[in-house]
Design an enzyme around this catalytic site. Structure first.
Site, PDB file in Angstrom:
ATOM      1  N   SER A   1       0.813  -1.214   0.000  1.00  0.00           N
ATOM      2  CA  SER A   1       0.000   0.000   0.000  1.00  0.00           C
ATOM      3  C   SER A   1       0.848   1.268   0.000  1.00  0.00           C
ATOM      4  O   SER A   1       0.430   2.289  -0.545  1.00  0.00           O
ATOM      5  CB  SER A   1      -0.925   0.004   1.214  1.00  0.00           C
ATOM      6  OG  SER A   1      -1.830  -1.079   1.121  1.00  0.00           O
TER       7      SER A   1
ATOM      8  N   HIS B   1      -4.552  -2.455  -4.962  1.00  0.00           N
ATOM      9  CA  HIS B   1      -4.052  -3.779  -5.360  1.00  0.00           C
ATOM     10  C   HIS B   1      -5.110  -4.815  -5.002  1.00  0.00           C
ATOM     11  O   HIS B   1      -5.986  -4.555  -4.177  1.00  0.00           O
ATOM     12  CB  HIS B   1      -2.738  -4.131  -4.640  1.00  0.00           C
ATOM     13  CG  HIS B   1      -2.780  -3.904  -3.153  1.00  0.00           C
ATOM     14  ND1 HIS B   1      -3.453  -4.746  -2.302  1.00  0.00           N
ATOM     15  CD2 HIS B   1      -2.275  -2.919  -2.372  1.00  0.00           C
ATOM     16  CE1 HIS B   1      -3.345  -4.298  -1.061  1.00  0.00           C
ATOM     17  NE2 HIS B   1      -2.652  -3.171  -1.069  1.00  0.00           N
TER      18      HIS B   1
HETATM   19 ZN   LIG Z   1      -2.262  -5.086   2.794  1.00  0.00          ZN
END
Ligand SMILES: [Zn+2]
Length: 508
Positions: free
Chosen positions: A133, A360
């Protein structure tokens, strides 16, 4: 070179004429399609000869000129749900349809074609195919691909200017809102430079230095004297710097009149939405993501020069890491409600660029086909609607010494599932560290509990970590019509800088 940093120009993929962004003729599209088909045929021939390689990770990105959008956006709202796989979006829409009499607002944007842009986005970081992240948010926050776990710094720890600094220096207001700790990677990726994302005490201190207007979420422990390693009381320092410090849901009303605001509604991450909604004490004290976002919009929109607001649904990622189906899906529902709040804000305006995306995939959950002609899957999926607590709540009171029937009772209360003695024994083994799955990451207690639940819900997972999937993105408002259908993560930084007309402040 496998990964090309944003600062390397790709002249061939940046058409010089702005005409190419609009008004394409049928004829020119026909030529483009023929050229594409030809290239595809050639590259598949090259692949069969073993010649493929080089810059494949980035060459396909459709970069288009942004000069024509200069300064068109007064405001930018960037909504990110952390770690959302395709299955998460799909199952949330299905859960809402079957049990909540509505469809997902996000999926509705597709159903109604109510977007100016929709795209896949390549979130590749500098040092891997799979992003964390911090690198993901930093690619939007500074326009560079960086190494995982760093925040807006090159590998030698040289800082890049962040979008929050740039927008702030241009006279706009800045706001960060999250259901995770506000010092966590994604919000920090929009406004912090740090060699390691885990340095959250330092991130809190840097927020104070940078004087962003509004910070709301969890993570009180990195601001309080009891929580911080240096025992410094940062909440007092924030108050002295003109911030209204908010600690409970009932304080949200104060945001509108506050000059600046620091909202810290939990010691660590905010609780999962399924627990927040069903536990009275949490319901009273912890605001929802949509409530925080509405309060933020009310305050930031008073700012004459406009604003940048980043909002993160932070715990969908945690639900995926821990294979916690109800934790995951109801936090996705909470993010979806936040989309509605923001759509309501932008509905009557043409001065706000809105981006909705994820950073993601994670553990890629999905509803699996079960039974003759797959006819068992819907009823199994419906069992999730009877879950009353997250798996996090189940584990909170269990440890390696818990009795098997105690495990069964706790799962029965949380999930309305009567798991067998054998299943509960296996879970106990996993909690004792004595269970080994064939695929090693599936050996953890949370993975074992989710695999047990999958026998009842048909929802299963690939693992417990992020995946390299291209992510979905939708956008609307000024500048968004220049977004191609396949986007490189770093392009969104340029889009924000140019659309907000703040390029002059990007170089410091
Ligand atoms: Zn994560």
């Amino acid at each position: 070179m496998a990964f090309t940093d944003h600062s390397d120009p790709h002249p061939s993929s940046r058409p010089a004429s702005p005409d190419s962004t609009s008004g394409e003729s049928e004829a020119s599209r026909g030529v483009d399609r023929r050229a594409f088909l030809k290239r595809t045929a050639l590259s598949s021939a090259a692949l069969s000869m073993g010649l493929w390689g080089g810059d494949g990770a980035t060459a396909a990105a459709s970069v288009r000129p942004r000069a024509d959008v200069q300064g068109e956006a007064r405001n930018i709202i960037f909504l990110v749900v952390d770690g959302m796989s395709q299955g998460t979006l799909t199952m949330t829409d299905q859960l809402l349809q079957r049990h909540h009499d509505r469809t997902s607002h996000w999926v509705d944007l597709y159903r109604e074609q109510a977007y100016d842009a929709k795209a896949f986005m390549d979130m590749t970081p500098l040092n891997s195919l799979v992003t964390g992240s911090a690198a993901a948010a930093s690619s939007w926050g500074c326009g560079h691909r960086i190494n995982n776990t760093m925040l807006n710094m090159d590998p030698d720890e040289n800082p890049y200017r962040t979008i929050c600094q740039i927008v702030r220096d241009a006279g706009k207001a800045t706001g960060l809102v999250s259901t995770a700790r506000i010092t966590h990677a994604t919000p920090a990726g929009f406004g912090i430079n740090m060699p390691q994302r885990w340095m959250e005490d330092d991130i809190a201190a840097q927020y104070l230095e940078r004087e962003y207007d509004l910070l709301m979420g969890g993570g009180a422990r990195h601001f309080t004297a009891e929580g911080r390693d240096d025992n410094q009381d940062l909440t007092t320092a924030f108050a002295d710097a003109g911030y209204r410090v908010l600690r409970s849901r009932s304080d949200l009303g104060e945001v509108a009149s506050a000059e600046k605001a620091l909202g810290l509604f939990f010691d660590s991450h905010l609780p999962y939405e399924i627990d927040r909604r069903r536990i009275d004490r949490l319901q009273r004290t912890v605001p929802s993501l949509a409530e925080m976002t509405e309060a933020a919009l009310g305050r930031l929109n008073q700012h004459e020069e406009g604003f940048l607001l980043h909002v993160e649904g932070g715990r969908v990622d945690h639900g995926a890491h821990s294979n916690d189906t109800a934790g995951l899906l109801y936090d996705q529902v909470a993010f979806d409600e936040t989309i509605a709040t923001v759509l309501n804000f932008v509905a009557d305006r043409d001065d706000t660029l809105l981006v909705v995306t994820t950073d993601h995939g994670n553990a890629n959950p999905g509803l699996n086909a079960i039974g003759d002609r797959y006819e068992d899957s819907p009823a199994m999926f419906d069992r999730i609607a009877d879950f009353r607590r997250s798996n996090e709540w189940i584990f909170r009171e269990l440890d390696e010494d818990s009795a098997v029937d105690e495990i069964q009772e706790r799962v029965a209360f949380a999930c309305n599932l009567d798991i067998s003695t054998g299943q509960a024994s296996t879970l106990k083994q996993a909690m004792q560290g004595d269970f080994e799955a064939v695929y090693q990451p599936r050996s953890s207690p949370s993975a074992v509990l989710s695999a047990i639940q999958a026998n009842y819900t048909a929802v299963n997972w690939t693992g417990s970590m992020h995946t390299s999937d291209y992510v979905p993105l939708v956008a609307m408002g000024p500048g968004s019509d220049t977004i191609g259908s396949f986007v490189r993560n770093t392009e969104l930084f340029d889009l924000m800088v140019d659309t907000a007309g703040v390029r002059a402040h990007a170089e410091g």
